[in-house]
Design a protein around this motif. Structure first.
Motif, PDB file in Angstrom:
ATOM      1  N   ASN A 148       0.849  -1.201   0.000  1.00  0.00           N
ATOM      2  CA  ASN A 148       0.000   0.000   0.000  1.00  0.00           C
ATOM      3  C   ASN A 148       0.883   1.249   0.000  1.00  0.00           C
ATOM      4  O   ASN A 148       2.089   1.152  -0.132  1.00  0.00           O
ATOM      5  N   GLY A 149       0.281   2.402   0.166  1.00  0.00           N
ATOM      6  CA  GLY A 149       1.009   3.666   0.150  1.00  0.00           C
ATOM      7  C   GLY A 149       1.954   3.871   1.314  1.00  0.00           C
ATOM      8  O   GLY A 149       2.746   4.806   1.307  1.00  0.00           O
ATOM      9  N   CYS A 150       1.909   3.021   2.322  1.00  0.00           N
ATOM     10  CA  CYS A 150       2.780   3.178   3.489  1.00  0.00           C
ATOM     11  C   CYS A 150       4.117   2.454   3.333  1.00  0.00           C
ATOM     12  O   CYS A 150       5.065   2.748   4.046  1.00  0.00           O
ATOM     13  N   ASP A 151       4.191   1.485   2.434  1.00  0.00           N
ATOM     14  CA  ASP A 151       5.432   0.738   2.214  1.00  0.00           C
ATOM     15  C   ASP A 151       6.406   1.569   1.380  1.00  0.00           C
ATOM     16  O   ASP A 151       5.991   2.268   0.461  1.00  0.00           O
ATOM     17  N   SER A 152       7.690   1.473   1.679  1.00  0.00           N
ATOM     18  CA  SER A 152       8.686   2.177   0.868  1.00  0.00           C
ATOM     19  C   SER A 152      10.080   1.638   1.158  1.00  0.00           C
ATOM     20  O   SER A 152      10.296   0.926   2.129  1.00  0.00           O
ATOM     21  N   ILE A 153      10.995   1.987   0.279  1.00  0.00           N
ATOM     22  CA  ILE A 153      12.417   1.731   0.501  1.00  0.00           C
ATOM     23  C   ILE A 153      13.077   3.097   0.516  1.00  0.00           C
ATOM     24  O   ILE A 153      12.915   3.875  -0.429  1.00  0.00           O
ATOM     25  N   GLY A 154      13.795   3.403   1.556  1.00  0.00           N
ATOM     26  CA  GLY A 154      14.438   4.707   1.669  1.00  0.00           C
ATOM     27  C   GLY A 154      15.627   4.844   0.734  1.00  0.00           C
ATOM     28  O   GLY A 154      16.077   3.873   0.115  1.00  0.00           O
ATOM     29  N   ALA A 155      16.140   6.052   0.630  1.00  0.00           N
ATOM     30  CA  ALA A 155      17.312   6.317  -0.204  1.00  0.00           C
ATOM     31  C   ALA A 155      18.473   5.447   0.261  1.00  0.00           C
ATOM     32  O   ALA A 155      18.703   5.267   1.457  1.00  0.00           O
ATOM     33  N   HIS A 156      19.183   4.864  -0.692  1.00  0.00           N
ATOM     34  CA  HIS A 156      20.306   3.998  -0.376  1.00  0.00           C
ATOM     35  C   HIS A 156      21.229   3.904  -1.589  1.00  0.00           C
ATOM     36  O   HIS A 156      20.882   4.359  -2.666  1.00  0.00           O
ATOM     37  N   HIS A 157      22.400   3.318  -1.397  1.00  0.00           N
ATOM     38  CA  HIS A 157      23.362   3.114  -2.480  1.00  0.00           C
ATOM     39  C   HIS A 157      23.544   1.624  -2.682  1.00  0.00           C
ATOM     40  O   HIS A 157      23.931   0.917  -1.766  1.00  0.00           O
ATOM     41  N   ASP A 158      23.261   1.143  -3.884  1.00  0.00           N
ATOM     42  CA  ASP A 158      23.510  -0.254  -4.211  1.00  0.00           C
ATOM     43  C   ASP A 158      24.973  -0.427  -4.601  1.00  0.00           C
ATOM     44  O   ASP A 158      25.616   0.500  -5.074  1.00  0.00           O
TER      45      ASP A 158
END
Length: 71
Positions: A27-37
């Motif tokens: 849903n709209g609450c799930d996310s992945i924050g800024a990161h470096h692969d």
């Protein structure tokens, strides 16, 4: 399912990805924050293919050597 995703990428782009990340947002609450692969294993000239399932998200890809540039 992963095999089907890889097959579709190959059919549509002619490339066989060496890495694969699949995300699913419920849903709209799930996310992945800024990161470096890690990029050590990426092949120059090979595309990056992203597959996201579920709720839609905007994806921002930036280059670490260029301040605030979006690609």
């Amino acid at each position: 399912m992963l095999g089907l995703v890889l097959k579709r990428i190959k059919e549509q782009t002619g490339e066989r990805p060496s890495h694969c990340v699949v995300t699913r947002y419920v849903n709209g609450c799930d996310s992945i924050g800024a990161h470096h692969d890690k990029v050590i294993d990426l092949v120059p000239g090979c595309g990056i293919h992203m597959v996201s399932l579920g709720a839609s998200r905007n994806i921002v890809v930036t280059h670490p050597d260029i301040n605030n540039a979006e690609f």
